[in-house]
Design a protein around this motif. Structure first.
Motif, PDB file in Angstrom:
ATOM      1  N   ILE A  22       0.878  -1.179   0.000  1.00 27.52           N
ATOM      2  CA  ILE A  22       0.000   0.000   0.000  1.00 27.52           C
ATOM      3  C   ILE A  22       0.910   1.222   0.000  1.00 27.52           C
ATOM      4  CG2 ILE A  22      -1.757   1.305   1.252  1.00 27.52           C
ATOM      5  CD1 ILE A  22      -2.697  -1.222   2.557  1.00 27.52           C
ATOM      6  N   TRP A  24       1.536   5.652  -1.482  1.00 26.02           N
ATOM      7  CA  TRP A  24       1.218   6.814  -2.299  1.00 26.02           C
ATOM      8  C   TRP A  24       2.006   6.747  -3.609  1.00 26.02           C
ATOM      9  CZ3 TRP A  24       0.863   6.790   2.887  1.00 26.02           C
ATOM     10  CH2 TRP A  24      -0.182   7.498   3.488  1.00 26.02           C
ATOM     11  N   ASP A  41       5.782   4.875   0.961  1.00 25.91           N
ATOM     12  CA  ASP A  41       5.208   5.022   2.293  1.00 25.91           C
ATOM     13  C   ASP A  41       6.309   5.522   3.214  1.00 25.91           C
ATOM     14  OD1 ASP A  41       6.763   2.835   2.999  1.00 25.91           O
ATOM     15  OD2 ASP A  41       5.097   1.423   3.049  1.00 25.91           O
ATOM     16  N   ARG A  42       6.014   5.554   4.485  1.00 28.97           N
ATOM     17  CA  ARG A  42       6.964   6.064   5.480  1.00 28.97           C
ATOM     18  C   ARG A  42       8.304   5.320   5.453  1.00 28.97           C
ATOM     19  NH1 ARG A  42       5.258   4.812  11.681  1.00 28.97           N
ATOM     20  NH2 ARG A  42       7.339   4.127  12.303  1.00 28.97           N
ATOM     21  N   TYR A  43       8.269   4.081   4.964  1.00 21.97           N
ATOM     22  CA  TYR A  43       9.466   3.247   5.062  1.00 21.97           C
ATOM     23  C   TYR A  43      10.349   3.333   3.823  1.00 21.97           C
ATOM     24  CZ  TYR A  43       6.795   1.391   8.943  1.00 21.97           C
ATOM     25  OH  TYR A  43       6.075   1.278  10.111  1.00 21.97           O
ATOM     26  N   ILE A  66      -3.560   6.924  -3.638  1.00 15.98           N
ATOM     27  CA  ILE A  66      -3.169   5.803  -2.779  1.00 15.98           C
ATOM     28  C   ILE A  66      -3.592   4.502  -3.456  1.00 15.98           C
ATOM     29  CG2 ILE A  66      -3.424   4.706  -0.518  1.00 15.98           C
ATOM     30  CD1 ILE A  66      -3.997   7.453   0.642  1.00 15.98           C
ATOM     31  N   LEU A 125       1.396  18.268   3.771  1.00 18.59           N
ATOM     32  CA  LEU A 125       2.052  17.769   2.552  1.00 18.59           C
ATOM     33  C   LEU A 125       3.573  17.900   2.664  1.00 18.59           C
ATOM     34  CD1 LEU A 125      -0.372  19.164  -0.173  1.00 18.59           C
ATOM     35  CD2 LEU A 125      -0.228  16.835   0.737  1.00 18.59           C
ATOM     36  N   LEU A 127       5.203  17.593   5.300  1.00 17.56           N
ATOM     37  CA  LEU A 127       5.634  16.477   6.154  1.00 17.56           C
ATOM     38  C   LEU A 127       5.587  15.139   5.420  1.00 17.56           C
ATOM     39  CD1 LEU A 127       3.886  17.350   9.553  1.00 17.56           C
ATOM     40  CD2 LEU A 127       6.337  17.379   9.093  1.00 17.56           C
ATOM     41  N   ARG A 128       4.961  15.119   4.258  1.00 17.11           N
ATOM     42  CA  ARG A 128       4.928  13.881   3.484  1.00 17.11           C
ATOM     43  C   ARG A 128       6.251  13.676   2.743  1.00 17.11           C
ATOM     44  NH1 ARG A 128      -0.195  13.050  -0.436  1.00 17.11           N
ATOM     45  NH2 ARG A 128      -1.468  13.144   1.467  1.00 17.11           N
ATOM     46  N   MET A 132      11.469  15.130   5.433  1.00 13.75           N
ATOM     47  CA  MET A 132      10.800  15.612   6.645  1.00 13.75           C
ATOM     48  C   MET A 132      10.347  14.444   7.521  1.00 13.75           C
ATOM     49  SD  MET A 132      11.002  18.876   6.676  1.00 13.75           S
ATOM     50  CE  MET A 132       9.795  19.423   7.889  1.00 13.75           C
ATOM     51  N   GLN A 133       9.893  13.369   6.876  1.00 15.35           N
ATOM     52  CA  GLN A 133       9.507  12.186   7.653  1.00 15.35           C
ATOM     53  C   GLN A 133      10.705  11.669   8.452  1.00 15.35           C
ATOM     54  OE1 GLN A 133       6.856   9.337   6.077  1.00 15.35           O
ATOM     55  NE2 GLN A 133       5.413  11.035   6.119  1.00 15.35           N
ATOM     56  N   MET A 136      11.335  13.759  11.538  1.00  7.65           N
ATOM     57  CA  MET A 136      10.390  13.453  12.625  1.00  7.65           C
ATOM     58  C   MET A 136      10.745  12.115  13.277  1.00  7.65           C
ATOM     59  SD  MET A 136       8.326  15.947  12.988  1.00  7.65           S
ATOM     60  CE  MET A 136       9.091  17.317  12.146  1.00  7.65           C
ATOM     61  N   MET A 137      11.181  11.162  12.455  1.00 11.49           N
ATOM     62  CA  MET A 137      11.548   9.861  13.002  1.00 11.49           C
ATOM     63  C   MET A 137      12.805   9.970  13.855  1.00 11.49           C
ATOM     64  SD  MET A 137      10.665   7.105  10.028  1.00 11.49           S
ATOM     65  CE  MET A 137       9.758   7.737   8.630  1.00 11.49           C
TER      66      MET A 137
END
Lengths: 579, 579
Positions: A22, A24, A41-43, A66, A125, A127-128, A132-133, A136-137
């Motif tokens: 899953i 974007w 994705d975040r990863y 998505i 956006l 932060l997407r 930037m992710q 935050m991590m």
């Protein structure tokens, strides 16, 4: 909605596996009849391949849609070494459009040319963007590592109030009107200082809190109205023990977050040495250009600028002798910003000292200067003569200026150090009185107690700042726990009994009932995260920051409220005449 | 200041060891020429014995003095099984008085007869009581366990702003005047609801925060102006997956904090069933006295109170038939408080139904009632007839009343359950419109989407509350991520396009750019800590709480501020006439 893997984990070893992903749509390319999509994705990002048949189902799919896809992992022909998953791609067998997306006002990529205000309006956006992710991590990891370290040492996290009373920290409080108590206000805490000391009096021994703090200060570029502090306090520990513990904490943080091996103990620079050598109480010692005291050289100088001044200091900048008049003027302007009357600039060229004021120097002075400063050809020499404080600060600022323009430092280098032995009090000539350098509860060094009555300006405080790359990333001190010393301290600061009661009342009372020796520290978490993530601004490590006007461009806060709300709070806005 | 052990850890195995201890004097007894002192710290209490010689050095030492002692561990003759260290004592060899203490206004012991306001004025001493220290430690452990659980599952803690804009949560906001922006105000967040949904749009997938929240509500006994929520949001997960994760989190919390083996899955009660059986949307099912629907019994009743009402329900309380008229009147008062017009009370004594209104019942009705309610001798029967909502709530309140007076529950028992399938909207007859039961972003259940246009009151929300011992300890829902459904929802709630823009503007905009399916949850941390620590009030698990008047008796907050501060904020207080 189940996926089998995230978009950062598939490798060659997964080839031929059936997977569900899953994410974007990060990029879409047509290649003949095939469609390639980078799914994010975040990863991470994984490349999807849609054959001609499946491509028909995604003709309308654009960036930031998505998708959920089923497919088989295959080895890529054109491997992408920049991507962790760059060796593989997914041959898509089935696709579901989970949600659609309009064209985003920001490009979702690490690089952006969007203005900061646009980024803040569409922060969700911004932060997407993977960069930037990751920030935050990293911030999460820093906090988590600090917490784990403190938890392991039996520190207790205890929450202290956000709606509270003004604290005597010096800055302006944010106020919160009470609806129930007409004309009364809560204050948001500038720090949990009083509460954490009270918790020591309560006997908790080891306290910490990742604490939100608030200061209604005049705005500077990199300040936030609300910021976060990792606030720590402990009983029965010496200055040295506290510092060692905090060093070990940073060792763990640097290892866990950046896999960086930090050496301990840190360099310890007494305040006076830090000022004398670096012109700063938060020195960046990753580069040289240290300040040199040259008062001795000009002891008997006829040059009127140097006559009778408290301090004469110089910095030497190699290979900068060729600076233009205009560039020197800029340096003088910078010096004036820091309080200098002017700036003496000299060049050492062809083994000779050059400059407008050289004519006022004797041959001995010139020779001595060359020796003391160990001048080399093409050196630029900048001299400040003023009070000690001003010469230090002026040359400290110039030193940093050259580090910047000559790119003498790298964000990949980390230099931690302690600044210690701050003065306990400072004398304010204008007001004719002493002020506490930290706060009135900071403990004097035991060995200086003898000066407390007679020469308080000689007394050093058991106060210490942790400095990283020229930023103060935290500060702390031992606190006074002895009533007699506290009384003396108040006397030095010129407080009457009434003032003490009014300003510190309940707090001073608390000290009567068995107060343990205690001290503490607070990390500025935003700054730590900024430096470790190699960001330029703390705004980059705060999910939803305010801009330089203390506004949130996304929500529009602060904003107008309706009259009914104000009425309930017993308040009326008094608009100034210009409105 | 180094100690070798804390005051909770020495055992028989340490006998003959030389130790150094630090702590507060908890108790002092003279026994002949010997002095016995109980030394206390956060970890426990250890008994010290001073011989005649050393006793001379501590003649002035009283309770709450801080001592540092060196000594040897010895076996006690009169062991104290109540104390973890009760098998040993310390033969003191040297003593240092670290600090003195005045007589404390509170006795520092688990039991206290001090009034709560006194406890709050001297909160730093109240918190020194071991029972309070344990509560704070338990709270820390709960938070830590929750964090570790979430960290292990790759949730990111992300801090959201405290100075922000009004959120559409329904309650009143606390406002913070801006000094820089004349006439404008920040609002303190009632919850990070909008921010956490935006973080899902940002693609963080799994977010949490131990978040401070603020509601300026009218005060009830057990409310705080600022409180703490463990706030959670995640993408791509179903209702069932979210609930399972949260159950596993509580399993871990109960194990780590109380060594309690919690069974999962929790009971799931749809809202309607919870109301029908327990008269509450947060039922305490640790005891019976369930509500019974008896409308069928009185379908053709001639009793005017029962005629044409929407709902008739009863509870049966065993062995309470002997309640006096006065006691019954109290029950009626309670029923009225919950909206009842009155309360029908009957007794089943000597196999016969008794009570003032029995004369209006037919023999068939009486026989049927006895059967339906399965009445036993000495049963008290309480009947409420009203709207469905009111009969449920009235009998629910009476049910809890009996649990209390008959002591049907124990703080050592923990009953967790889910209440699910809440209605999406509620119709307000007075206003002639629907209101969102949770908030306008709560997702309707997929299977009920078909009613959305025609009969919104029939639609259930994908919303769920976690209930523990009759307290709602948390709540959450899936959120709408589909623009069409969102538009319908706004239409049902009667919002115009302008209102949508004004109330939710930037938030609704954000949903256009690829919003993942997402949902979340928030634990009320104060309540969880209260129940797990078996406290009577959330104030007992908050270090520095406000009292019922939203005041902090220790600091005096809120308080007056000086005119200059108000002027800077462009504000004037409008005192009401009574002042």
């Amino acid at each position: 909605m189940k996926r089998t893997h995230n978009n950062g984990e598939l490798r060659l070893s997964n080839v031929n596996e059936e997977v569900t992903l899953i994410g974007w749509v990060s990029k879409r390319r047509n290649f003949g009849a095939l469609v390639f999509i980078d799914l994010r994705d975040r990863y991470g990002i994984t490349q999807l391949v849609f054959d001609e048949q499946l491509a028909k189902h995604i003709t309308n799919v654009r960036n930031e849609y998505i998708l959920k896809v089923d497919g088989v992992v295959a080895e890529r022909k054109d491997k992408n070494p920049k991507l962790a998953t760059g060796d593989i791609e997914i041959k898509v067998k089935g696709v579901e459009i989970v949600n659609t997306a309009e064209t985003t006002p920001l490009i979702i990529a690490d690089e952006t040319d969007a203005l900061e205000d646009t980024r803040l309006v569409y922060r969700y956006l911004d932060l997407r963007r993977p960069v930037m992710q990751n920030k935050m991590m990293l911030r999460h990891k820093i906090t988590k590592t600090m917490r784990n370290f403190l938890d392991d040492q039996e520190f207790l996290e205890i929450e202290t109030p956000i709606l509270t009373k003004s604290t005597p920290e010096g800055a302006r409080d944010y106020l919160v009107p009470s609806r129930i108590h007409e004309g009364e206000f809560y204050a948001l805490p500038q720090s949990p200082q009083l509460f954490k000391q009270l918790l020591m009096i309560s006997g908790f021994e080891k306290y910490y809190q990742v604490a939100r703090c608030f200061r209604d200060e005049d705005l500077r570029a990199d300040r936030q109205p609300d910021f976060t502090q990792v606030d720590i306090e402990m009983s029965f520990m010496s200055e040295e023990e506290i510092q060692t513990m905090l060093e070990n904490m940073m060792v763990k943080v640097m290892k866990e977050t950046l896999d960086y091996d930090l050496k301990v103990p840190f360099l310890r620079l007494p305040y006076e040495e830090a000022m004398n050598r670096y012109g700063s109480d938060k020195p960046d010692n990753r580069f040289g250009i240290e300040l040199k005291d040259i008062k001795g050289v000009f002891e008997h100088s006829e040059f009127k600028v140097f006559k009778g001044v408290e301090s004469i200091k110089a910095i030497v900048v190699p290979e900068q002798a060729s600076l233009s008049r205009k560039e020197i003027d800029k340096l003088t302007d910078l010096a004036k910003k820091y309080g200098a009357g002017g700036l003496v600039s000299l060049k050492f060229v062809d083994d000779a000292l050059q400059g407008g004021v050289v004519k006022f120097f004797s041959d001995t002075e010139i020779a001595e200067l060359i020796t003391v400063l160990n001048l080399q050809n093409n050196d630029l020499v900048l001299i400040s003569s003023d009070t000690w404080q001003t010469t230090c600060e002026v040359l400290g600022a110039l030193r940093l200026h050259f580090a910047d323009v000559l790119q003498l430092t790298s964000k990949d280098d980390f230099s931690f150090l302690w600044v210690t032995d701050f003065p306990l009090v400072e004398y304010d000539k204008e007001d004719g009185r002493y002020y506490a350098k930290h706060h009135p509860f900071t403990r004097p060094k035991d060995e200086d107690l003898k000066y407390l009555d007679t020469a308080p300006e000689k007394v050093h405080a058991a106060a210490y700042d942790m400095v990283l790359n020229g930023y103060e990333i935290g500060g702390g001190s031992l606190r006074i726990y002895d009533n007699e010393v506290q009384k003396k301290m108040f006397k030095i600061l010129g407080f009457s009994d009434e003032e003490i009661q009014e300003r510190f009342g309940f707090f001073v009372d608390a000290f009567k009932y068995g107060t343990p020796p205690h001290g503490g520290f607070a990390y500025g978490l935003d700054r730590v995260a900024m430096i470790l993530s190699k960001s330029d601004s703390i705004r980059d490590v705060i999910a939803f920051p305010k801009n330089a006007a203390a506004r949130c461009p996304m929500t529009g806060a602060p904003g107008k409220v309706d009259d009914k709300q104000l009425e309930e709070l017993h308040l009326q806005v008094i608009y100034s005449e210009k409105e």
